[in-house]
Design a protein around this motif. Sequence first.
Motif, mmCIF file in Angstrom:
data_model
loop_
_atom_site.group_PDB
_atom_site.id
_atom_site.type_symbol
_atom_site.label_atom_id
_atom_site.label_comp_id
_atom_site.label_asym_id
_atom_site.label_seq_id
_atom_site.Cartn_x
_atom_site.Cartn_y
_atom_site.Cartn_z
ATOM 1 N N GLY A 109 0.788 -1.216 0.000
ATOM 2 C CA GLY A 109 0.000 0.000 0.000
ATOM 3 C C GLY A 109 0.823 1.270 0.000
ATOM 4 O O GLY A 109 0.273 2.368 0.125
ATOM 5 N N PHE A 110 2.140 1.158 -0.153
ATOM 6 C CA PHE A 110 3.000 2.334 -0.179
ATOM 7 C C PHE A 110 2.864 3.034 -1.530
ATOM 8 O O PHE A 110 2.667 2.394 -2.565
ATOM 9 C CB PHE A 110 4.473 1.953 0.003
ATOM 10 C CG PHE A 110 4.859 1.505 1.384
ATOM 11 C CD1 PHE A 110 3.911 1.080 2.302
ATOM 12 C CD2 PHE A 110 6.191 1.496 1.771
ATOM 13 C CE1 PHE A 110 4.279 0.649 3.579
ATOM 14 C CE2 PHE A 110 6.562 1.073 3.032
ATOM 15 C CZ PHE A 110 5.610 0.653 3.937
ATOM 16 N N SER A 111 3.015 4.350 -1.532
ATOM 17 C CA SER A 111 3.108 5.087 -2.784
ATOM 18 C C SER A 111 4.492 4.837 -3.394
ATOM 19 O O SER A 111 5.391 4.279 -2.747
ATOM 20 C CB SER A 111 2.924 6.580 -2.530
ATOM 21 O OG SER A 111 4.038 7.093 -1.812
ATOM 22 N N GLY A 112 4.675 5.273 -4.640
ATOM 23 C CA GLY A 112 5.973 5.111 -5.282
ATOM 24 C C GLY A 112 7.084 5.781 -4.505
ATOM 25 O O GLY A 112 8.169 5.211 -4.309
ATOM 26 N N GLY A 113 6.825 6.998 -4.038
ATOM 27 C CA GLY A 113 7.834 7.718 -3.269
ATOM 28 C C GLY A 113 8.140 7.058 -1.939
ATOM 29 O O GLY A 113 9.292 7.026 -1.486
ATOM 30 N N GLU A 114 7.115 6.512 -1.289
ATOM 31 C CA GLU A 114 7.322 5.815 -0.008
ATOM 32 C C GLU A 114 8.164 4.561 -0.202
ATOM 33 O O GLU A 114 9.028 4.248 0.624
ATOM 34 C CB GLU A 114 5.971 5.479 0.610
ATOM 35 C CG GLU A 114 5.237 6.700 1.155
ATOM 36 C CD GLU A 114 3.759 6.455 1.420
ATOM 37 O OE1 GLU A 114 3.135 7.334 2.036
ATOM 38 O OE2 GLU A 114 3.226 5.401 0.994
ATOM 39 N N LYS A 115 7.929 3.843 -1.294
ATOM 40 C CA LYS A 115 8.733 2.652 -1.582
ATOM 41 C C LYS A 115 10.205 3.023 -1.782
ATOM 42 O O LYS A 115 11.103 2.335 -1.286
ATOM 43 C CB LYS A 115 8.202 1.942 -2.823
ATOM 44 C CG LYS A 115 6.873 1.230 -2.618
ATOM 45 C CD LYS A 115 6.401 0.557 -3.902
ATOM 46 C CE LYS A 115 5.082 -0.170 -3.680
ATOM 47 N NZ LYS A 115 4.597 -0.833 -4.915
#
Length: 255
Positions: free
Chosen positions: A147-153
């Motif tokens: 469920g992470f966004s691209g930036g969070e990943k």
Amino acid sequence: MSTLEIKDLHVSIVTDQGVKAILKGVTLTINTGETHAIMGPNGSGKSTLAATIAGHPRYTVDSGSITLDGEDVLAMSVDQRARAGLFLAMQYPVEIPGVTMTNFLRTAKTAIDGEAPKLRTWTKDVKAAMAQLRIEPEFAERNVNEGFSGGEKKRHEILQLELLNPKFAILDETDSGLDVDALKVVSEGVNRTIEAGGLGTMLITHYTRILRYIKPDFVHVFVDGAIAEQGGPELADRLEAEGYDRFQVEETATA
């Protein structure tokens, strides 16, 4: 000083159309403390190089060598490569349902070092690194990348980099999908690791924008599975101004 040395590397993959050559004689040496930018158009072999160094089973090394301080990397399993000091920040980080970030990070650190970190010190280090990367504390109990966004990943990849402290980091398009603020945060994390331990860095990117924050010592341009040109930081500026068209013309002319 440690040295990652790639000599005359030829790599292929099996496709529906048969065996396809991807890397066609790549030679490259990276020392700890150096940052090498790997640039080039789509399909030029940049990510193949990263995956081959890390030990992805899809890629077959037909000839050539990869050594780390004289040791044969190609003879190592994936986990042995990690313990030897190689780290890959993936272009597309995968989700790991059922495994929390906290468990994942401590298990990885234990596997790399051969012993579990002292809990009190480790917890302090994790919290500090998360704060610097602007990762909210509750993410520690979330499943890895789920469920992470691209930036969070991408920030989670750099969190691993900072905590595991490898000798060499291969950053495969770490800048893709990041807005300006996230790009700055991720770049600051990479720079902290470089400054703290003399990290050797292979930074794979299409664009020069990340190079405004992570300054390369060397720039290598990949075209059709080989290094077409290399130089210093000024080469990245030239690529930003001219693009890759002139390399494509040269490739067509020599085909």
